[in-house]
Design an enzyme around this catalytic site. Structure first.
Site, mmCIF file in Angstrom:
data_model
loop_
_atom_site.group_PDB
_atom_site.id
_atom_site.type_symbol
_atom_site.label_atom_id
_atom_site.label_comp_id
_atom_site.label_asym_id
_atom_site.label_seq_id
_atom_site.Cartn_x
_atom_site.Cartn_y
_atom_site.Cartn_z
ATOM 1 N N HIS A 156 0.833 -1.218 0.000
ATOM 2 C CA HIS A 156 0.000 0.000 0.000
ATOM 3 C C HIS A 156 0.857 1.254 0.000
ATOM 4 C CE1 HIS A 156 -2.064 -3.322 2.126
ATOM 5 N NE2 HIS A 156 -3.009 -3.037 1.261
HETATM 6 S S1 FES Z 1 1.669 -0.577 3.343
HETATM 7 FE FE1 FES Z 1 0.112 -1.984 3.721
HETATM 8 S S2 FES Z 1 1.195 -3.757 4.326
HETATM 9 FE FE2 FES Z 1 2.762 -2.275 4.013
#
Ligand code: FES
Length: 197
Positions: A156
């Protein structure tokens, strides 16, 4: 087929069958699996400390050891890498490691006992993905011209600096965890035990 081969293939079949059957079956097979380990393997599986020899690690290189089933990174930082922490100070959410997620001896800018060596769990504090190393600096990194080096979590997009400090406003809420550890010698680190427990 030898006896060993037969045992191996029947264990494999059992593992395949249980993993297909899901979590309950996996728990049911946990005891026989642990019983099949040697005493030292059993200790390791239960979380015994792990020794890491960092004598071959060159400046700028990172190695990984496994502790309690988790990857623990040991990064030998160059003077330039350490200097980059001054630049990221104002970009990270907990620059002084105030949150209680590391031992006392890692509550500092470089988050480590010796500035040169970062010891941290290589698991993103958002949902547990494994961040990638992005040690190249500048435009070559693909992270932007002013990128000072660090880590990127591909899941993410959380980014961390070279002390495992998470940038502000990222999905990951916390810095990467620093596990308990100590130096047994100049180039030998014991991960999982800092002698303070
Ligand atoms: S940013 Fe979501 S698991 Fe690393």
């Amino acid at each position: 087929m030898s006896v060993d081969q037969k045992m191996d293939s029947s264990r494999r079949t059992l593992l395949l069958a249980t993993s297909a059957a899901g979590g309950v079956a996996a728990v049911a097979t946990a005891v026989p699996f642990v019983a099949s380990l040697t005493p030292s393997e059993r200790a390791k599986a239960a979380g015994a400390p792990v020794e890491a020899d960092v004598s071959k690690l060159k400046p700028g290189e990172m190695m990984t050891v496994e502790w309690r089933g988790k990857p623990v990174w040991i990064l030998r930082r160059t003077p330039e890498m350490l200097a980059s922490l001054d630049k990221t100070d104002e970009k990270v959410s907990d620059p002084n490691s105030v949150k209680p997620q590391q031992p006392e001896y890692a509550k500092n800018k470089h988050r480590s006992i010796k500035p040169e060596y970062l010891v941290t769990v290589g698991i993103c504090t958002h949902l547990g993905c494994s961040p990638s190393e992005k040690f190249k600096v500048g435009a070559d990194s693909g992270m932007g011209a002013d990128w000072p080096g660090g880590f990127l979590c591909p899941c993410h997009g959380s980014i961390f600096d070279l002390a495992g400090r998470v940038y502000s406003s990222m999905p990951a809420p916390d810095n990467l965890e620093v596990p308990p550890h100590q130096y047994l010698a100049d180039t030998k680190i014991l991960v999982g035990d800092d002698g303070k427990a």
